[in-house]
Motif scaffolding. Structure first.
Motif, PDB file in Angstrom:
ATOM      1  N   THR A 103       3.823  -2.051  -3.380  1.00 22.05           N
ATOM      2  CA  THR A 103       3.840  -1.343  -4.311  1.00 22.05           C
ATOM      3  C   THR A 103       3.367   0.169  -4.614  1.00 22.05           C
ATOM      4  O   THR A 103       2.381   0.223  -3.799  1.00 22.05           O
ATOM      5  CB  THR A 103       3.334  -2.097  -5.709  1.00 22.05           C
ATOM      6  N   PRO A 104       3.794   0.838  -5.436  1.00 21.34           N
ATOM      7  CA  PRO A 104       3.048   2.125  -5.512  1.00 21.34           C
ATOM      8  C   PRO A 104       1.563   2.033  -5.948  1.00 21.34           C
ATOM      9  O   PRO A 104       0.633   2.890  -5.362  1.00 21.34           O
ATOM     10  CB  PRO A 104       3.764   2.786  -7.046  1.00 21.34           C
ATOM     11  N   GLU A 105       0.996   1.092  -6.545  1.00 20.41           N
ATOM     12  CA  GLU A 105      -0.281   0.817  -6.866  1.00 20.41           C
ATOM     13  C   GLU A 105      -1.210   0.317  -5.752  1.00 20.41           C
ATOM     14  O   GLU A 105      -2.270   1.157  -5.444  1.00 20.41           O
ATOM     15  CB  GLU A 105      -0.430  -0.223  -7.846  1.00 20.41           C
ATOM     16  N   LEU A 106      -0.486  -0.388  -4.754  1.00 22.78           N
ATOM     17  CA  LEU A 106      -1.123  -0.756  -3.674  1.00 22.78           C
ATOM     18  C   LEU A 106      -1.313   0.492  -2.683  1.00 22.78           C
ATOM     19  O   LEU A 106      -2.290   0.765  -2.011  1.00 22.78           O
ATOM     20  CB  LEU A 106      -0.541  -1.875  -2.888  1.00 22.78           C
ATOM     21  N   LEU A 107      -0.093   1.088  -2.554  1.00 22.66           N
ATOM     22  CA  LEU A 107      -0.429   2.472  -1.718  1.00 22.66           C
ATOM     23  C   LEU A 107      -1.295   3.437  -2.211  1.00 22.66           C
ATOM     24  O   LEU A 107      -1.809   3.969  -1.449  1.00 22.66           O
ATOM     25  CB  LEU A 107       1.110   2.884  -1.876  1.00 22.66           C
ATOM     26  N   GLU A 108      -1.465   3.505  -3.408  1.00 27.12           N
ATOM     27  CA  GLU A 108      -2.184   4.749  -4.316  1.00 27.12           C
ATOM     28  C   GLU A 108      -3.608   4.540  -3.773  1.00 27.12           C
ATOM     29  O   GLU A 108      -4.332   5.391  -3.439  1.00 27.12           O
ATOM     30  CB  GLU A 108      -1.964   4.822  -5.690  1.00 27.12           C
ATOM     31  N   GLY A 162       2.894  -1.856   5.435  1.00 30.17           N
ATOM     32  CA  GLY A 162       3.748  -0.921   4.567  1.00 30.17           C
ATOM     33  C   GLY A 162       2.636   0.042   3.765  1.00 30.17           C
ATOM     34  O   GLY A 162       2.929   0.789   3.080  1.00 30.17           O
ATOM     35  N   VAL A 163       1.277  -0.353   3.959  1.00 26.88           N
ATOM     36  CA  VAL A 163       0.224   0.460   3.240  1.00 26.88           C
ATOM     37  C   VAL A 163      -0.645   1.320   4.260  1.00 26.88           C
ATOM     38  O   VAL A 163      -0.640   2.373   4.287  1.00 26.88           O
ATOM     39  CB  VAL A 163      -0.393  -0.561   2.203  1.00 26.88           C
ATOM     40  N   TYR A 164      -1.343   0.198   4.929  1.00 28.37           N
ATOM     41  CA  TYR A 164      -2.491   1.109   5.487  1.00 28.37           C
ATOM     42  C   TYR A 164      -1.799   1.798   6.604  1.00 28.37           C
ATOM     43  O   TYR A 164      -2.405   2.862   7.282  1.00 28.37           O
ATOM     44  CB  TYR A 164      -3.535  -0.204   6.216  1.00 28.37           C
ATOM     45  N   THR A 165      -1.008   1.172   7.447  1.00 24.52           N
ATOM     46  CA  THR A 165      -0.502   1.726   8.848  1.00 24.52           C
ATOM     47  C   THR A 165       0.283   3.315   8.503  1.00 24.52           C
ATOM     48  O   THR A 165      -0.017   4.128   9.238  1.00 24.52           O
ATOM     49  CB  THR A 165       0.572   0.732   9.433  1.00 24.52           C
TER      50      THR A 165
END
Length: 239
Positions: A103-108, A162-165
């Motif tokens: 989600t955009p929130e997790l990515l942010e 889809g986030v840290y990497t």
């Protein structure tokens, strides 16, 4: 250089960051121990000093503009320059998170530390780095962020994420662009390997001291050393 070589390592109160600080101090640098938690930072500084290091605390939250500005002011007033910056502070977020669940929130949350934090700290300290005759910037990356490794016929690095990497892949690209712009400063990214730290619940097979070696090497490059590259202990890592 007649004056002391000054370094800052972000996220240096534990794990790989602590070992980077220890390694830079071991080669004679005065090292600022960047730490979001002042208590843990002071404890790390005390351990470093007990082992002979010239170390001091830099209260630093890389996600906070005022904290970063205060850190830059500390170096300005105390030393007037900075020779080495190691952008080590990072968060994993909810790793691994499948791209379809991102989600955009997790990515942010992750990007704010792993990418924006690097930009905040680097740009705030650039005036001081430009006063150094041999400035070095090291960004802590990961094998996970290598597009070449991730798309190889037999990828061997980590779970689908889809986030840290992607945040570290962004950091790799940013490293290249800083290197292209800052022709008088060597800017590189380091891959410490799968290191056993709190970051991965101590599941790694490398020690923090071993994981710190490549960042220390890049922070102490000779004048004819590389810039704009991604490296691990074995040499160049493909982007």
């Amino acid at each position: 250089m007649s004056e002391k070589t000054i370094a800052l390592v972000t996220g240096a109160n534990k794990g790989i960051g602590y070992e980077i600080a220890a390694g830079l101090a071991a080669v004679g640098m005065t090292v600022g121990v960047g730490a979001r938690d002042p208590r843990r930072g002071e404890e790390a500084v005390a351990r470093l000093r007990a082992n002979g290091a010239d170390a001091f605390l830099v209260p630093l939250d890389v996600t906070d503009d005022e904290s970063v500005a205060a850190a830059a002011k500390l170096f300005e007033e105390r030393f007037g320059h900075l020779d080495v910056l190691v952008n080590n502070a990072a968060v994993a977020g909810q790793w691994p998170t499948a791209p379809s669940a991102t989600t955009p929130e997790l990515l942010e949350v992750v990007m704010d530390t792993n990418v924006k934090g690097v930009i905040r700290v680097t740009n705030a300290l650039l005036p001081l780095l430009r006063r150094s005759a041999r400035a070095r910037i090291v960004n802590q990356s990961s094998h996970l962020a290598s597009m070449a490794l991730q798309t190889s016929p037999d990828p061997a690095y980590g779970d689908v994420d889809g986030v840290y990497t992607p945040s570290k892949a962004f950091l790799n690209a940013l490293t290249v662009q800083y290197a292209n712009e800052l022709t008088g400063i060597k800017v590189n990214a380091s891959c410490p390997g799968y290191v056993a730290t709190e970051f991965n619940d101590f599941q790694g097979h490398e020690t923090p001291a071993n994981g710190a070696k490549i960042a220390i090497e890049l922070a102490t490059l000779p004048d004819d050393g590389p810039t704009g590259g991604l490296f691990d202990s074995a040499g160049t890592v493909p982007w």
